[in-house]
Design an enzyme around this catalytic site. Structure first.
Site, PDB file in Angstrom:
ATOM      1  N   ASP A  54       0.831  -1.199   0.000  1.00 49.29           N
ATOM      2  CA  ASP A  54       0.000   0.000   0.000  1.00 49.29           C
ATOM      3  C   ASP A  54       0.866   1.251   0.000  1.00 49.29           C
ATOM      4  O   ASP A  54       0.606   2.214  -0.729  1.00 49.29           O
ATOM      5  CB  ASP A  54      -0.914  -0.032   1.223  1.00 49.29           C
ATOM      6  CG  ASP A  54      -1.731   1.240   1.380  1.00 49.29           C
ATOM      7  OD1 ASP A  54      -2.534   1.543   0.487  1.00 49.29           O
ATOM      8  OD2 ASP A  54      -1.568   1.933   2.396  1.00 49.29           O
ATOM      9  N   GLU A  88      -2.143  -5.155  -3.652  1.00 52.88           N
ATOM     10  CA  GLU A  88      -1.125  -4.472  -2.857  1.00 52.88           C
ATOM     11  C   GLU A  88      -0.090  -5.438  -2.295  1.00 52.88           C
ATOM     12  O   GLU A  88       1.101  -5.098  -2.213  1.00 52.88           O
ATOM     13  CB  GLU A  88      -1.806  -3.702  -1.723  1.00 52.88           C
ATOM     14  CG  GLU A  88      -2.654  -2.542  -2.222  1.00 52.88           C
ATOM     15  CD  GLU A  88      -3.442  -1.850  -1.129  1.00 52.88           C
ATOM     16  OE1 GLU A  88      -3.907  -0.723  -1.365  1.00 52.88           O
ATOM     17  OE2 GLU A  88      -3.579  -2.433  -0.028  1.00 52.88           O
TER      18      GLU A  88
END
Length: 236
Positions: A50, A122
């Protein structure tokens, strides 16, 4: 009889990246419900990915739009890193069949769950970052997000809608609003509304109705966080 998982090479071809440490990819594809996970899952890699995604997209936007003001770059960033965008990228990689997931979750169709797909997008980015470094992760992100990076911006939303999208794009709960104060006569009231987004300081807005005051509060928060600029047309 359970269907056999496709060979990892099928996925690495779509990623256009070959792992030196195949265990990283395996971990990136392991859901917390997987019996073969032995306590490991993609959650830590998702956390890392992320942050790498946000940095790489910010750099790509900075280079792609050299004349864009900070507010425009922030809006584009929020749009690109939102959960829905990450889920779409995972679908383009056809990640679902490669997921290691519990039998109950597989039966429930969790391989197609947008939240899980966004997480795995992610986690894969995090795995590539650990395996090949930032340049490899940035290249992966550049390939995956190229079409979206250059796409026209979506039409400006009203402040409340824009704030909700911004929060959701960061995996945060929906913003909450509350009346702080109501003054004036019944036929001409004035409202002071507070808006709160997890992880940020509250903001306040004034208006002749609750709706107007909520929009004003949302706009102030968007301006403060750099998502909007004073030139943006919102309802205030």
């Amino acid at each position: 009889m359970s269907r056999r998982a496709p060979h990892p090479d099928v996925l690495t071809e779509k990623l256009e990246y070959q792992f030196t440490n195949a265990e990283l990819l395996d971990e990136a594809l392991t859901h917390v419900s997987a019996p073969q996970g032995r306590g490991k899952s993609y959650q830590r890699l998702e956390f890392l990915g992320d942050r790498v995604l946000g940095l790489a997209i910010s750099q790509l936007l900075f280079e792609t739009f050299p004349a864009a003001p900070e507010g425009e770059l922030s809006r584009r960033l929020a749009e690109l890193v939102r959960r829905e965008s990450c889920a779409e990228i995972a679908r383009s990689w056809d990640v679902g069949p490669h997921l290691k997931i519990g039998a109950g979750e597989a039966t429930a169709g969790e391989r197609r769950n947008p939240a899980i797909l966004a997480d795995v997008c992610e986690s894969i980015i995090g795995a590539v970052f650990l395996d090949g470094g930032y340049d490899a992760a940035r290249a992966l992100i550049g390939r995956a997000f190229a079409d979206r990076l250059n796409a026209p911006q979506r039409a400006m939303r009203d402040p409340k809608s824009a704030l909700q999208e911004w929060a959701q794009g960061r995996g945060l709960p929906t913003p909450t609003y509350g009346i702080v104060e109501q003054t004036g006569p019944d036929h001409a009231p004035k409202f002071r509304i507070m808006v709160k987004v997890k992880g940020t300081e509250s903001e306040f807005g004034l208006g002749a109705s609750k709706r107007i005051a909520e929009q004003a509060a949302a706009r102030r928060l968007l301006l403060r966080e750099g998502v909007w600029t004073e030139d943006d047309n919102g309802i205030a």
